[in-house]
Design a protein around this motif. Sequence first.
Motif, PDB file in Angstrom:
ATOM      1  N   ALA A 103       2.135   4.531   1.591  1.00 49.10           N
ATOM      2  CA  ALA A 103       2.985   4.838   2.744  1.00 49.10           C
ATOM      3  C   ALA A 103       3.584   3.566   3.337  1.00 49.10           C
ATOM      4  CB  ALA A 103       2.175   5.595   3.797  1.00 49.10           C
ATOM      5  N   LEU A 104       2.766   2.510   3.475  1.00 45.71           N
ATOM      6  CA  LEU A 104       3.278   1.241   3.981  1.00 45.71           C
ATOM      7  C   LEU A 104       4.320   0.654   3.034  1.00 45.71           C
ATOM      8  CD1 LEU A 104      -0.029  -0.447   5.251  1.00 45.71           C
ATOM      9  CD2 LEU A 104       1.780   0.566   6.650  1.00 45.71           C
ATOM     10  N   SER A 105       4.115   0.830   1.735  1.00 45.01           N
ATOM     11  CA  SER A 105       5.050   0.282   0.750  1.00 45.01           C
ATOM     12  C   SER A 105       6.354   1.065   0.704  1.00 45.01           C
ATOM     13  CB  SER A 105       4.398   0.284  -0.637  1.00 45.01           C
ATOM     14  OG  SER A 105       3.219  -0.488  -0.645  1.00 45.01           O
ATOM     15  N   ALA A 106       6.321   2.314   1.132  1.00 42.08           N
ATOM     16  CA  ALA A 106       7.552   3.115   1.154  1.00 42.08           C
ATOM     17  C   ALA A 106       8.491   2.674   2.255  1.00 42.08           C
ATOM     18  CB  ALA A 106       7.214   4.597   1.320  1.00 42.08           C
ATOM     19  N   ILE A 107       7.956   2.015   3.286  1.00 41.50           N
ATOM     20  CA  ILE A 107       8.797   1.579   4.404  1.00 41.50           C
ATOM     21  C   ILE A 107       8.713   0.066   4.622  1.00 41.50           C
ATOM     22  CG2 ILE A 107       8.665   3.803   5.577  1.00 41.50           C
ATOM     23  CD1 ILE A 107       6.503   2.630   7.395  1.00 41.50           C
ATOM     24  N   GLY A 108       8.127  -0.654   3.687  1.00 43.83           N
ATOM     25  CA  GLY A 108       8.004  -2.099   3.785  1.00 43.83           C
ATOM     26  C   GLY A 108       7.886  -2.708   2.405  1.00 43.83           C
ATOM     27  N   ASN A 109       7.620  -4.010   2.341  1.00 44.09           N
ATOM     28  CA  ASN A 109       7.545  -4.672   1.040  1.00 44.09           C
ATOM     29  C   ASN A 109       6.209  -5.355   0.748  1.00 44.09           C
ATOM     30  OD1 ASN A 109       7.907  -6.684   2.948  1.00 44.09           O
ATOM     31  ND2 ASN A 109       9.142  -7.979   1.605  1.00 44.09           N
ATOM     32  N   PRO A 110       5.073  -4.763   1.105  1.00 44.76           N
ATOM     33  CA  PRO A 110       3.793  -5.416   0.810  1.00 44.76           C
ATOM     34  C   PRO A 110       3.521  -5.586  -0.681  1.00 44.76           C
ATOM     35  CG  PRO A 110       3.428  -3.177   1.593  1.00 44.76           C
ATOM     36  CD  PRO A 110       4.871  -3.492   1.830  1.00 44.76           C
ATOM     37  N   LEU A 111       4.125  -4.747  -1.528  1.00 45.02           N
ATOM     38  CA  LEU A 111       3.888  -4.879  -2.962  1.00 45.02           C
ATOM     39  C   LEU A 111       4.580  -6.094  -3.554  1.00 45.02           C
ATOM     40  CD1 LEU A 111       4.016  -1.196  -4.280  1.00 45.02           C
ATOM     41  CD2 LEU A 111       2.066  -2.552  -3.518  1.00 45.02           C
ATOM     42  N   SER A 112       5.368  -6.812  -2.748  1.00 42.15           N
ATOM     43  CA  SER A 112       5.971  -8.056  -3.211  1.00 42.15           C
ATOM     44  C   SER A 112       4.997  -9.220  -3.130  1.00 42.15           C
ATOM     45  CB  SER A 112       7.222  -8.377  -2.377  1.00 42.15           C
ATOM     46  OG  SER A 112       8.222  -7.406  -2.575  1.00 42.15           O
ATOM     47  N   PHE A 113       3.769  -8.970  -2.717  1.00 41.58           N
ATOM     48  CA  PHE A 113       2.772 -10.017  -2.535  1.00 41.58           C
ATOM     49  C   PHE A 113       1.608  -9.772  -3.491  1.00 41.58           C
ATOM     50  CE2 PHE A 113       5.239  -9.603   1.251  1.00 41.58           C
ATOM     51  CZ  PHE A 113       5.437 -10.898   1.690  1.00 41.58           C
ATOM     52  N   THR A 114       1.338 -10.768  -4.317  1.00 39.23           N
ATOM     53  CA  THR A 114       0.316 -10.626  -5.355  1.00 39.23           C
ATOM     54  C   THR A 114      -1.061 -10.244  -4.810  1.00 39.23           C
ATOM     55  OG1 THR A 114       1.508 -12.254  -6.696  1.00 39.23           O
ATOM     56  CG2 THR A 114      -0.763 -11.794  -7.308  1.00 39.23           C
ATOM     57  N   PRO A 115      -1.544 -10.821  -3.693  1.00 39.37           N
ATOM     58  CA  PRO A 115      -2.863 -10.416  -3.197  1.00 39.37           C
ATOM     59  C   PRO A 115      -2.952  -8.921  -2.890  1.00 39.37           C
ATOM     60  CG  PRO A 115      -2.175 -12.452  -2.137  1.00 39.37           C
ATOM     61  CD  PRO A 115      -0.985 -11.943  -2.890  1.00 39.37           C
ATOM     62  N   VAL A 116      -1.851  -8.317  -2.461  1.00 45.44           N
ATOM     63  CA  VAL A 116      -1.870  -6.884  -2.129  1.00 45.44           C
ATOM     64  C   VAL A 116      -2.000  -6.047  -3.394  1.00 45.44           C
ATOM     65  CG1 VAL A 116      -0.585  -4.983  -1.093  1.00 45.44           C
ATOM     66  CG2 VAL A 116      -0.547  -7.248  -0.021  1.00 45.44           C
ATOM     67  N   THR A 117      -1.149  -6.331  -4.391  1.00 44.54           N
ATOM     68  CA  THR A 117      -1.194  -5.537  -5.622  1.00 44.54           C
ATOM     69  C   THR A 117      -2.521  -5.725  -6.349  1.00 44.54           C
ATOM     70  OG1 THR A 117      -0.016  -7.359  -6.721  1.00 44.54           O
ATOM     71  CG2 THR A 117       1.298  -5.509  -5.943  1.00 44.54           C
ATOM     72  N   ALA A 118      -2.991  -6.966  -6.404  1.00 45.08           N
ATOM     73  CA  ALA A 118      -4.265  -7.216  -7.089  1.00 45.08           C
ATOM     74  C   ALA A 118      -5.425  -6.592  -6.323  1.00 45.08           C
ATOM     75  CB  ALA A 118      -4.484  -8.720  -7.251  1.00 45.08           C
ATOM     76  N   GLY A 119      -5.408  -6.690  -5.001  1.00 45.03           N
ATOM     77  CA  GLY A 119      -6.484  -6.117  -4.198  1.00 45.03           C
ATOM     78  C   GLY A 119      -6.546  -4.604  -4.286  1.00 45.03           C
ATOM     79  N   ALA A 120      -5.382  -3.957  -4.230  1.00 45.91           N
ATOM     80  CA  ALA A 120      -5.354  -2.501  -4.339  1.00 45.91           C
ATOM     81  C   ALA A 120      -5.858  -2.042  -5.700  1.00 45.91           C
ATOM     82  CB  ALA A 120      -3.931  -1.992  -4.098  1.00 45.91           C
ATOM     83  N   ALA A 121      -5.445  -2.747  -6.761  1.00 42.58           N
ATOM     84  CA  ALA A 121      -5.895  -2.389  -8.103  1.00 42.58           C
ATOM     85  C   ALA A 121      -7.395  -2.633  -8.257  1.00 42.58           C
ATOM     86  CB  ALA A 121      -5.120  -3.193  -9.141  1.00 42.58           C
ATOM     87  N   ALA A 122      -7.891  -3.720  -7.663  1.00 37.42           N
ATOM     88  CA  ALA A 122      -9.336  -3.997  -7.732  1.00 37.42           C
ATOM     89  C   ALA A 122     -10.133  -2.908  -7.026  1.00 37.42           C
ATOM     90  CB  ALA A 122      -9.630  -5.363  -7.111  1.00 37.42           C
ATOM     91  N   LEU A 123      -9.620  -2.427  -5.902  1.00 32.53           N
ATOM     92  CA  LEU A 123     -10.296  -1.344  -5.184  1.00 32.53           C
ATOM     93  C   LEU A 123     -10.346  -0.086  -6.043  1.00 32.53           C
ATOM     94  CD1 LEU A 123     -11.515  -0.061  -2.657  1.00 32.53           C
ATOM     95  CD2 LEU A 123      -9.191   0.330  -1.823  1.00 32.53           C
ATOM     96  N   ALA A 124      -9.206   0.262  -6.664  1.00 36.58           N
ATOM     97  CA  ALA A 124      -9.181   1.442  -7.531  1.00 36.58           C
ATOM     98  C   ALA A 124     -10.116   1.269  -8.724  1.00 36.58           C
ATOM     99  CB  ALA A 124      -7.750   1.695  -8.001  1.00 36.58           C
ATOM    100  N   GLY A 125     -10.142   0.055  -9.304  1.00 40.10           N
ATOM    101  CA  GLY A 125     -11.021  -0.190 -10.442  1.00 40.10           C
ATOM    102  C   GLY A 125     -12.491  -0.087 -10.076  1.00 40.10           C
ATOM    103  N   ALA A 126     -12.859  -0.669  -8.924  1.00 37.38           N
ATOM    104  CA  ALA A 126     -14.261  -0.617  -8.511  1.00 37.38           C
ATOM    105  C   ALA A 126     -14.694   0.812  -8.208  1.00 37.38           C
ATOM    106  CB  ALA A 126     -14.447  -1.502  -7.268  1.00 37.38           C
ATOM    107  N   ALA A 127     -13.794   1.608  -7.644  1.00 39.20           N
ATOM    108  CA  ALA A 127     -14.131   2.998  -7.316  1.00 39.20           C
ATOM    109  C   ALA A 127     -14.108   3.903  -8.542  1.00 39.20           C
ATOM    110  CB  ALA A 127     -13.150   3.535  -6.261  1.00 39.20           C
ATOM    111  N   SER A 128     -13.613   3.380  -9.666  1.00 40.48           N
ATOM    112  CA  SER A 128     -13.560   4.168 -10.908  1.00 40.48           C
ATOM    113  C   SER A 128     -14.588   3.699 -11.934  1.00 40.48           C
ATOM    114  CB  SER A 128     -12.157   4.078 -11.539  1.00 40.48           C
ATOM    115  OG  SER A 128     -11.166   4.507 -10.637  1.00 40.48           O
TER     116      SER A 128
END
Length: 339
Positions: A307-332
């Motif tokens: 939702a934040l990425s739909a109205i902003g550009n946080p995915l332009s920052f490597t720590p955000v994309t890597a952190g979100a993916a790490a969270l999904a990986g750890a929960a999987s």
Amino acid sequence: MDVRGKREPELRERGGVPSALGIAVLGGCAAWSLVCAAGRDARPEGVLLAVLAVAAGYAGGRILGSLLPVLAATGLALAALGIALASGDGMPGAIASPAPGHTGAAAALLVVSAGAACCAAGAARVRTARVLLRLLALGVAGVALALGSVAGFAASLGVLLCSLAAVRMRRRLLGLAGLAVAALLVVGASWAVAENTLPEGLTTSLEGQLTPNRVGLWQDALTMAKDNPVRGVGPDRFGGLSKVARQTVNADGKPHSAVWQQVAEQGVVGVTLLAATFTWLLYGLWRSPRSTQVALTAAAALTALAALSAIGNPLSFTPVTAGAAALAGAASARTARAP
């Protein structure tokens, strides 16, 4: 009944389908960015770096989450919180520079931090640890408010509430479907604002929150998408072709929306691949051998980030994309013990 309940998580994970699907989706994202850049003065490096960050973060999350499920999630929560607090003068690891959107990126990192803390609480067996980790998530929401990010505060608090509600849920599919619909509604609202199809009063109110400049950027992206529906205008070319971006002081050359950036620069195929990446992460959480509480908590954090990425550009920052993916990986991740 009990045996089937215990075997169900293992049956979800069998066959490695989520991992194979992730390879296909991320490979498609990388390949399509190169296709869109071919024959143009385009720069696909940002997309390739984001794909690499997602792949590395997800793999790291799976490995650490399988070995130390509670400590890995706690470490991710503290790391994301630390980077967000250190981003006052700019977000480290920005894909684009200058990067005036670091405030939104900090809010996104706080959402990741809250989600990781709640996932750690869901995996912890000691009641005191669960309470402390949820207090950490509540503290993260307070930090977002102290930094002046109302959206980050609301999103972090929402993740905490979803985590508490997920304690009593036994079937995760309905919850995941609801979260996917919520993300789709936010994207649809941004589309309606850009197309100017909402009632006048509602449009004026939303423009006041989003700022007319951002709405103008979205409208430029919509025009580019209509003129180049398949391949878009090419990666990293939006800033040079957008009239609003050229007239904006200290502009970063982005439409401040991952959805609009994809559809403008990589066409319908690009935005479809972006949606497929989000779907893959949710699918991996559905098949996850971890508890329903952990899976839904991670999904809630990813939805808030979407939702934040739909109205902003946080995915332009490597720590955000890597952190979100790490969270999904750890929960999987599979663990040696039953969730």
